[in-house]
Structures are given as C-alpha cells and as structure tokens.
Motif scaffolding. Structure first.
Motif, short mmCIF file in Angstrom:
data_model
loop_
_atom_site.label_atom_id
_atom_site.label_comp_id
_atom_site.label_asym_id
_atom_site.label_seq_id
_atom_site.Cartn_x
_atom_site.Cartn_y
_atom_site.Cartn_z
N UNK A 176 0.83 -1.21 0.00
CA UNK A 176 0.00 0.00 0.00
C UNK A 176 0.85 1.26 0.00
N UNK A 177 2.15 1.13 -0.22
CA UNK A 177 2.99 2.33 -0.28
C UNK A 177 2.64 3.14 -1.53
N UNK A 178 2.74 4.46 -1.42
CA UNK A 178 2.45 5.34 -2.55
C UNK A 178 2.91 6.74 -2.18
N UNK A 179 2.90 7.62 -3.17
CA UNK A 179 3.24 9.01 -2.93
C UNK A 179 2.20 9.65 -2.00
N UNK A 180 0.93 9.30 -2.15
CA UNK A 180 -0.09 9.83 -1.25
C UNK A 180 0.20 9.43 0.19
N UNK A 181 0.63 8.20 0.39
CA UNK A 181 0.98 7.76 1.74
C UNK A 181 2.16 8.57 2.28
N UNK A 182 3.15 8.83 1.42
CA UNK A 182 4.27 9.67 1.82
C UNK A 182 3.79 11.05 2.28
N UNK A 183 2.81 11.59 1.57
CA UNK A 183 2.29 12.92 1.93
C UNK A 183 1.53 12.88 3.25
N UNK A 184 0.83 11.77 3.54
CA UNK A 184 0.16 11.64 4.83
C UNK A 184 1.19 11.59 5.95
#
Length: 310
Positions: A217-225
């Motif tokens: 479930x890693x993603x750029x959106x997760x990085x932003x969270x």
C-alpha cells in the motif's frame, strides 16, 4: 521551443519555471500584474512566433471557455491551443470544433503533480491529433518526470506521458485518475482514524510511516500523509472539511452512464459531502426513527445551541 502560458498560479508558475530550466522560452500572462510578462492576451499572441503554441492553465469552466473563445479570435491556422486545466472532457470537443473552424489545433492535457511537479515532473495525459501532439512534444518532454531505467540502464517507455487518444481523452483519463485518488485518500483516512481510535496503538504516525517501505500500500499519497503527520501528529490544526474539484462527480456520472460499478470511488465522493455537514440531517432522521420504533435514547440539542445556533 517557444510557448505562451496563460495562468501563472501554483501549477502554471511552476510549470513555466520547469520549462525555462529546460531551455524553453516561456512568455506568460496572468491577471496578476506582478506575475506576467505581457499585459494582455493580444500582447501574448503578438509576442509569439508562428506557428504558436498557447497553453491555458486557468480554472475549469467559464474561465477556460472564455479564454479559448478569445484565443480563437487572436490565433491563426496552424497554431495550437493546449488546455492543461481540469476541464470536463465534453468541453474539449466543443473547444476543438470551435478552433478547428479556423484551422487551429487543440489538445487537452490532464496534468498531475501538484506543487511538487517543479522538481519531480508532471504526469501528462494528452488528447488530440497526432500532428498537434508532435508540435508540442518538446514541452511535454520537459514537463514529464525523468524516465525510469531498467537493470541495464535503458529508459523504460511510457512513464509520465501518454497520448491517450483523440480530443477529450486526456481530460477523461485525468478525471478517472482523480476518482481513484479520492478512493485512495479515503482509505488512508479511514485507516488513520481506526489506528487513532484504538488505545493499543501508541505511535500512530510511526505505524503509517512504517508502511512507506516494502508494503503493497505504499504510494506518494501515503508519503504525503506521513509528512502531514510529522507536521501535526494529531491533525489538530486542520478541520475535517474536504472539498471536491468536480472530477470525482464526473467519474461517478460516467460510471453510471456506462454501467461500470464503482462502489469505492462513489463512497469516497459521498464521504466528502458528509465532511461538510456539522450535523447530518440523515443521521437526525435515523436517530428519530430508532427512538420511535424502539424507544432508543436520543441526544437532545443543547439549549444554548437552540437559542444561539452556530
């Protein structure tokens, strides 16, 4: 390459800077005098050498429509107009026909990358004729992210850019992209809430940060969270009110029209509507019904709130 760019806000301004860093000449126009290079659209067109390429980065809807109408009267056959905003794909077909009557090309480009695009590049989804895409290709190449490479060091094709199809295909692709984004954001938000609600979890930001490496479930959106939680671990400085740009609605409309089931995206759109209600009329009705048929307890509105509603 020379490019006229209309709209120098957060996205447009960063795009202009990225293009200039790549050696392109950008002549910009914006309503704010301190941002623009020329004072009017006629001056912008006059400053460009034929065949001209003019990229429009203004709010979708009437601002974009009005800009395209004005450009129709200023440009000549062989020029190209690019709409890089979040217009509805049905508007693209109207714009293409209107400009095509004078021999002016039209491309619709879904642009993703946000404020990070200046450094990371922008994902570009393009709709329009191949000959018009070719005229603008140097600009696309400068805006898109660097191509990833395989184990031998060879660039992998397709990353960050696609000629998705004829006019309308670019914005349709971006519309679906944003619908998916809605659902991903909603899932991350719900996961955060459950972690935060359970006393067993002592480090909620740490758990979410641990997901950014090695998980599916890693993603750029997760990085932003993770970034948001580093800045405000309890999210105390922000309200739970979430707007929608319109593209989530259009995605669900198209799903209905084509009988494509989209329960996750539809639910994430409706969740944004819920976020704007301080006191849900739906849940008031549910509470009243439970009280009527089962005598279940209801919470009365506080007297002070009745006398002085917010």
């Amino acid at each position: 390459m020379q490019l006229g760019l209309i709209g120098l806000g957060k996205m447009g301004g960063n795009m202009a800077e990225r293009l200039r860093r790549a050696g392109h000449e950008v002549i910009g126009y914006d309503h704010h005098a301190d941002k623009r290079d020329v004072d009017s659209l006629p001056a912008l067109v006059k400053a460009l050498e034929a065949p001209r390429v003019v990229w429009v980065m203004v709010p979708a809807g009437e601002p974009t429509r009005a800009t395209v109408r004005e450009l129709r009267e200023l440009l000549d056959a062989g020029d190209v107009v690019v709409d890089g905003g979040n217009s509805k794909f049905t508007d693209d077909q109207v714009h293409a026909q209107m400009l095509g009557e004078k021999g002016i090309g039209y491309l619709d480009v879904g642009v993703s990358g946000g404020v990070w695009g200046l450094e990371n590049g922008y994902a570009l989804m393009v709709g329009g004729a191949k000959e018009d895409v070719a005229k603008v290709q140097p600009v696309f190449d400068a805006l898109k992210p660097p191509a990833p490479v395989d184990e031998s060091g060879q660039a992998l094709p397709g990353a960050g850019f696609v000629h998705a199809g004829p006019v309308g295909a670019g914005h349709f692709s971006k519309m679906v992209h944003n619908g998916i984004e809605y659902a991903m954001m909603q899932a991350y938000g719900e996961g955060y809430e459950l972690l935060d609600a359970v006393p067993l979890i002592e480090d909620v930001p740490g758990v979410i940060a641990s997901w950014t490496q090695g998980t599916v479930i890693r993603s750029w959106l997760l990085d932003l969270l993770v970034r948001a939680l580093q800045e405000d671990p309890e999210l105390e400085q922000i309200s739970g009110w979430a707007d929608d740009s319109g593209e989530g609605r259009w995605t669900v409309e198209q799903a209905i029209e084509h009988a494509v089931p989209m329960p996750a995206i539809a639910a994430s759109l409706f969740a944004r509507f819920v976020s704007r209600q301080e006191d849900s009329p739906t849940m008031k009705a549910v509470a009243a019904l439970r009280n009527q048929f089962g005598g279940h307890a209801v919470r009365a509105v506080q007297a002070a709130e009745v006398e002085h509603p917010a």
